[in-house]
Write a protein that holds these residues in place. Sequence first.
Motif, PDB file in Angstrom:
ATOM      1  N   UNK A   1       6.653   5.077 -47.851  1.00 31.47           N
ATOM      2  CA  UNK A   1       6.831   6.629 -47.593  1.00 31.47           C
ATOM      3  C   UNK A   1       8.426   6.679 -47.852  1.00 31.47           C
ATOM      4  N   UNK A   2       8.670   8.066 -48.600  1.00 26.01           N
ATOM      5  CA  UNK A   2       9.981   8.278 -48.939  1.00 26.01           C
ATOM      6  C   UNK A   2      10.275   9.643 -48.364  1.00 26.01           C
ATOM      7  N   UNK A   3      11.473   9.827 -47.780  1.00 25.89           N
ATOM      8  CA  UNK A   3      11.664  11.232 -46.845  1.00 25.89           C
ATOM      9  C   UNK A   3      12.952  11.453 -47.255  1.00 25.89           C
ATOM     10  N   UNK A   4      13.386  12.821 -47.366  1.00 24.97           N
ATOM     11  CA  UNK A   4      14.733  13.287 -47.662  1.00 24.97           C
ATOM     12  C   UNK A   4      14.808  14.638 -46.628  1.00 24.97           C
TER      13      UNK A   4
ATOM     14  N   UNK B   1      21.230   0.003 -43.290  1.00 29.23           N
ATOM     15  CA  UNK B   1      20.734   0.445 -41.975  1.00 29.23           C
ATOM     16  C   UNK B   1      19.508   0.684 -41.587  1.00 29.23           C
ATOM     17  N   UNK B   2      18.822   0.787 -40.334  1.00 30.98           N
ATOM     18  CA  UNK B   2      17.780   1.122 -40.141  1.00 30.98           C
ATOM     19  C   UNK B   2      17.715   2.358 -38.982  1.00 30.98           C
ATOM     20  N   UNK B   3      16.821   3.065 -39.005  1.00 26.04           N
ATOM     21  CA  UNK B   3      16.573   4.150 -38.041  1.00 26.04           C
ATOM     22  C   UNK B   3      15.283   3.802 -37.054  1.00 26.04           C
TER      23      UNK B   3
ATOM     24  N   UNK C   1      11.623   2.118 -38.021  1.00 23.98           N
ATOM     25  CA  UNK C   1      10.785   2.902 -38.759  1.00 23.98           C
ATOM     26  C   UNK C   1      11.214   3.220 -40.055  1.00 23.98           C
ATOM     27  N   UNK C   2      12.371   3.313 -40.389  1.00 28.02           N
ATOM     28  CA  UNK C   2      12.892   3.998 -41.486  1.00 28.02           C
ATOM     29  C   UNK C   2      14.178   3.026 -42.071  1.00 28.02           C
TER      30      UNK C   2
ATOM     31  N   UNK D   1      10.243   4.009 -45.431  1.00 24.49           N
ATOM     32  CA  UNK D   1       9.549   2.993 -44.597  1.00 24.49           C
ATOM     33  C   UNK D   1       9.705   1.587 -45.064  1.00 24.49           C
ATOM     34  N   UNK D   2       9.671   0.579 -44.250  1.00 26.60           N
ATOM     35  CA  UNK D   2      10.013  -0.651 -44.787  1.00 26.60           C
ATOM     36  C   UNK D   2       8.867  -1.114 -45.810  1.00 26.60           C
ATOM     37  N   UNK D   3       7.568  -0.623 -45.696  1.00 25.49           N
ATOM     38  CA  UNK D   3       6.485  -1.154 -46.621  1.00 25.49           C
ATOM     39  C   UNK D   3       7.025  -0.562 -47.951  1.00 25.49           C
TER      40      UNK D   3
END
Length: 326
Positions: free
Chosen positions: A1-4, A144-146, A164-165, A203-205
């Motif tokens: 999944x990709x978010x902005x 970085x990770x969130x 998670x991200x 997301x990592x996937x």
Amino acid sequence: MKLATLNNLTRDGQLIVVNRAGTQAVKVPHIAQTMQQALDNWENVAPQLNTVYEHLNQGGLNDAFDLDLDQVIAPLPRAYQFLDGSAYLAHVERVRRARGADMPPSFKVDPLMYQAVSDGFLSHNQDVEVVSEEYGIDFEAEAAVITTDVPMNASVAEAGQCIQLICILNDVSLRNLIPAELAKGFGFLQSKPRTALSPFFVTPDELGSAWRDHKIHLPMRTWLNGEWFGEPDCGVDMQFDFAELVAHAAKTRPLAAGAIIGSGTIANHDMAKGSTCLAEKRVLEVIADGKAKTPFMQFGDDVKIEITDENDHNIFGTIHQKVVKY
């Protein structure tokens, strides 16, 4: 999944779901208004966002729009916490060697980490404003990770489940201000201005097999003024993986949802891979020739940072910034 996050003239912007290609997006106010709101209720929100993402990639959403990256701000415009590590000891060792200092054995088992600026992040294409070139302006390409909420004293395994991200970032440093600050014994402050985040959180996937052992196994590519600067592999020579960094940060305190944990400057022992910051290149010049030849950034200089996979897919989007006088 990709978010902005879309610029809607508020401090926190509007959360959007972006397709895999990074070309189309859809607003999701019925699920979450902002990125922080989504992270605060991630267990319930993430499946809903992922359903939208799948439909968006299939072209099945009538309210999708063409994405203008100039209208995208930092995915998390402000965070409750940004903790930056230094997981690549090749970088640490070189910097210390240049000033005649050995690397303490403890650095191999106890991560370096500091509390960075989190009340505002620069967007992927926002100018880096600096008062003076004399400050020694440098870029640092990092990952970085969130996280969602991380309990205090979480194990490495528990910490890994809270990731998670993922994103990349440009952790701007003012190198000539650092020595005096460190000499005080209290760490960075004026020498670490705001950091820029990539346009997308994923997301990592989304990384497929390139995300394993809580590391990104892809090269971090950097260009300075259009010239290749380096492409060390993020998965090579990383002494502490992201789960270990998160666990380290949470040893004596819980982390709130939306905490950003940085990797530190990406560096490999293989010098042919180049560098991801000017300080390291200057250090290598000192080691080789006794003095640094490469200057720090000047007003008008620009840096570009990105990670692409084996299919040349730009996973996080590109960070491309110019340094200007404030």
